[in-house]
Design a protein around this motif. Structure first.
Motif, PDB file in Angstrom:
ATOM      1  N   ASN A  31       0.514  -1.143  -0.062  1.00 58.60           N
ATOM      2  CA  ASN A  31       0.006   0.195  -0.254  1.00 58.60           C
ATOM      3  C   ASN A  31       0.811   1.049   0.097  1.00 58.60           C
ATOM      4  N   SER A  32       2.021   0.917  -0.551  1.00 63.33           N
ATOM      5  CA  SER A  32       2.957   2.637  -0.663  1.00 63.33           C
ATOM      6  C   SER A  32       2.669   3.614  -0.906  1.00 63.33           C
ATOM      7  N   PRO A  33       2.468   4.496  -0.853  1.00 61.85           N
ATOM      8  CA  PRO A  33       2.376   5.605  -1.932  1.00 61.85           C
ATOM      9  C   PRO A  33       3.252   5.660  -3.424  1.00 61.85           C
ATOM     10  N   SER A  34       4.243   4.984  -2.495  1.00 64.96           N
ATOM     11  CA  SER A  34       5.636   5.217  -3.878  1.00 64.96           C
ATOM     12  C   SER A  34       5.230   3.814  -5.151  1.00 64.96           C
ATOM     13  N   GLN A  35       4.516   3.394  -4.764  1.00 65.03           N
ATOM     14  CA  GLN A  35       4.444   2.031  -5.244  1.00 65.03           C
ATOM     15  C   GLN A  35       3.303   2.331  -5.790  1.00 65.03           C
ATOM     16  N   LYS A  36       2.443   2.972  -5.754  1.00 65.38           N
ATOM     17  CA  LYS A  36       1.411   3.012  -6.543  1.00 65.38           C
ATOM     18  C   LYS A  36       0.904   3.904  -7.925  1.00 65.38           C
ATOM     19  N   LYS A  37       0.385   3.014  -8.799  1.00 60.06           N
ATOM     20  CA  LYS A  37       0.857   3.678 -10.561  1.00 60.06           C
ATOM     21  C   LYS A  37       0.305   4.483 -10.448  1.00 60.06           C
ATOM     22  N   LEU A  38       0.323   5.791 -10.569  1.00 55.23           N
ATOM     23  CA  LEU A  38      -0.886   7.338 -11.451  1.00 55.23           C
ATOM     24  C   LEU A  38      -1.736   7.415 -11.912  1.00 55.23           C
ATOM     25  N   ALA A  39      -2.766   7.596 -12.043  1.00 52.20           N
ATOM     26  CA  ALA A  39      -2.972   7.657 -13.336  1.00 52.20           C
ATOM     27  C   ALA A  39      -2.673   9.164 -14.060  1.00 52.20           C
ATOM     28  N   ARG A  40      -2.291   9.204 -15.377  1.00 56.09           N
ATOM     29  CA  ARG A  40      -2.190  11.065 -16.239  1.00 56.09           C
ATOM     30  C   ARG A  40      -2.902  10.910 -16.822  1.00 56.09           C
ATOM     31  N   LYS A  97     -11.479  10.279 -12.569  1.00 56.48           N
ATOM     32  CA  LYS A  97     -11.259   9.386 -13.528  1.00 56.48           C
ATOM     33  C   LYS A  97      -9.299   9.481 -12.226  1.00 56.48           C
ATOM     34  N   ILE A  98      -9.259  10.900 -11.762  1.00 56.73           N
ATOM     35  CA  ILE A  98      -7.120   9.844 -11.962  1.00 56.73           C
ATOM     36  C   ILE A  98      -7.324  10.579 -10.044  1.00 56.73           C
ATOM     37  N   GLU A  99      -8.797  10.703 -10.283  1.00 64.29           N
ATOM     38  CA  GLU A  99      -8.740  10.228  -8.293  1.00 64.29           C
ATOM     39  C   GLU A  99      -8.938   8.956  -8.124  1.00 64.29           C
ATOM     40  N   GLN A 100      -9.707   8.502  -9.367  1.00 65.09           N
ATOM     41  CA  GLN A 100     -10.221   7.130  -9.033  1.00 65.09           C
ATOM     42  C   GLN A 100      -9.233   5.977  -9.813  1.00 65.09           C
ATOM     43  N   GLY A 101      -7.936   6.884 -10.179  1.00 63.86           N
ATOM     44  CA  GLY A 101      -6.895   5.415 -11.184  1.00 63.86           C
ATOM     45  C   GLY A 101      -6.393   5.354 -12.047  1.00 63.86           C
ATOM     46  N   ILE A 102      -7.317   6.032 -12.387  1.00 65.08           N
ATOM     47  CA  ILE A 102      -8.033   5.793 -14.565  1.00 65.08           C
ATOM     48  C   ILE A 102      -6.981   6.909 -14.776  1.00 65.08           C
ATOM     49  N   ASN A 103      -7.048   6.648 -16.022  1.00 64.05           N
ATOM     50  CA  ASN A 103      -5.831   7.353 -17.320  1.00 64.05           C
ATOM     51  C   ASN A 103      -6.930   7.840 -17.646  1.00 64.05           C
ATOM     52  N   VAL A 104      -6.609   8.883 -18.049  1.00 68.57           N
ATOM     53  CA  VAL A 104      -7.892   9.792 -19.084  1.00 68.57           C
ATOM     54  C   VAL A 104      -7.336  10.001 -20.457  1.00 68.57           C
ATOM     55  N   LEU A 105      -7.742   9.876 -21.492  1.00 66.37           N
ATOM     56  CA  LEU A 105      -7.080  10.400 -22.950  1.00 66.37           C
ATOM     57  C   LEU A 105      -8.086  11.847 -23.765  1.00 66.37           C
TER      58      LEU A 105
END
Ligand code: 5GP
Length: 196
Positions: free
Chosen positions: A6-15, A101-109
């Motif tokens: 759960n470490s924040p550094s491991q969480k892949k951020l949405a872009r 969407k970004i908060e949900q970890g979903i990338n947006v096009l």
């Protein structure tokens, strides 16, 4: 004990992924082809516009269509992450969808013009930007004519704006020529795979 999962550094951020390029270059077709490869990880941002719907365009699927007055009031209410006047009409990216969407970890096009893209680069520093080039201005002109969506006057406006838009290509992370559609889809997919 440290819970590494759960470490924040491991969480892949949405872009945000920004696709720009002149009208008629094939951005919308490319967006429609790319989204299914990434299913739940990538969504399309449906823009708002004051342009009149074309035949076959549906409110809420292709764009959110508004009157000029309603669009201007949405600008005043700060509802857009970016907006611009493109070929004489307003276009804008609804901010709430993007941030949700970004908060949900979903990338947006985002399929937006160069002015809107510049505003996104300034606000969303890790946005990935891709510029789609036509093989030549002649080919672009032919494609716009074949598309037959715009009046002769609109077509001339779109072509003259294309020259200004092409000058911005070096500001983007990736440049891709849409000569052969299937080849362009493969190349675009490989760009997305670097990040998603
Ligand atoms: P069209 O009228 O052909 O659908 O779109 C005209 C141009 O507006 C295209 O270059 C498209 O990428 C751009 N556009 C569409 N949505 C947006 C938006 O939300 N913001 C900005 N800045 N440009 C947009």
């Amino acid at each position: 004990m440290n819970d590494q999962t759960n470490s924040p550094s491991q969480k892949k951020l949405a872009r945000l992924f920004v696709l720009s390029g002149p009208s008629g270059v094939g951005k919308t077709v490319l967006c429609n082809r790319i989204i299914p490869f990434f299913s739940t990880k990538l969504v399309y941002s449906i823009s708002s516009t004051s342009r009149k719907p074309r035949e076959n365009e549906i409110h809420g699927r292709d764009y959110f269509f508004y009157s000029k007055e309603d669009f201007e009031s949405a600008i005043k209410q700060n509802q857009f992450a970016e907006w611009a006047l493109v070929h004489g009409n307003y276009y804008g990216t609804p901010k709430s969808f993007l941030n949700e969407k970004i908060e949900q970890g979903i990338n947006v096009l985002l399929n937006i013009d160069v002015q809107g893209a510049a505003k996104i680069f300034a606000e969303y520093l890790d946005a990935v930007t891709i510029f789609i080039l036509p093989p030549s201005l002649e080919v672009l002109k032919e494609r716009l004519k074949r598309r037959n969506l715009d009046s002769e006057k609109d077509l001339l406006v779109r072509l003259s704006n294309a020259k200004m838009e092409l000058e911005q290509q070096n500001k983007y992370h990736h440049i891709l020529v849409n000569d052969d559609l299937e080849k362009a889809v493969v190349e675009l997919k490989s760009i997305f795979e670097k990040y998603i």
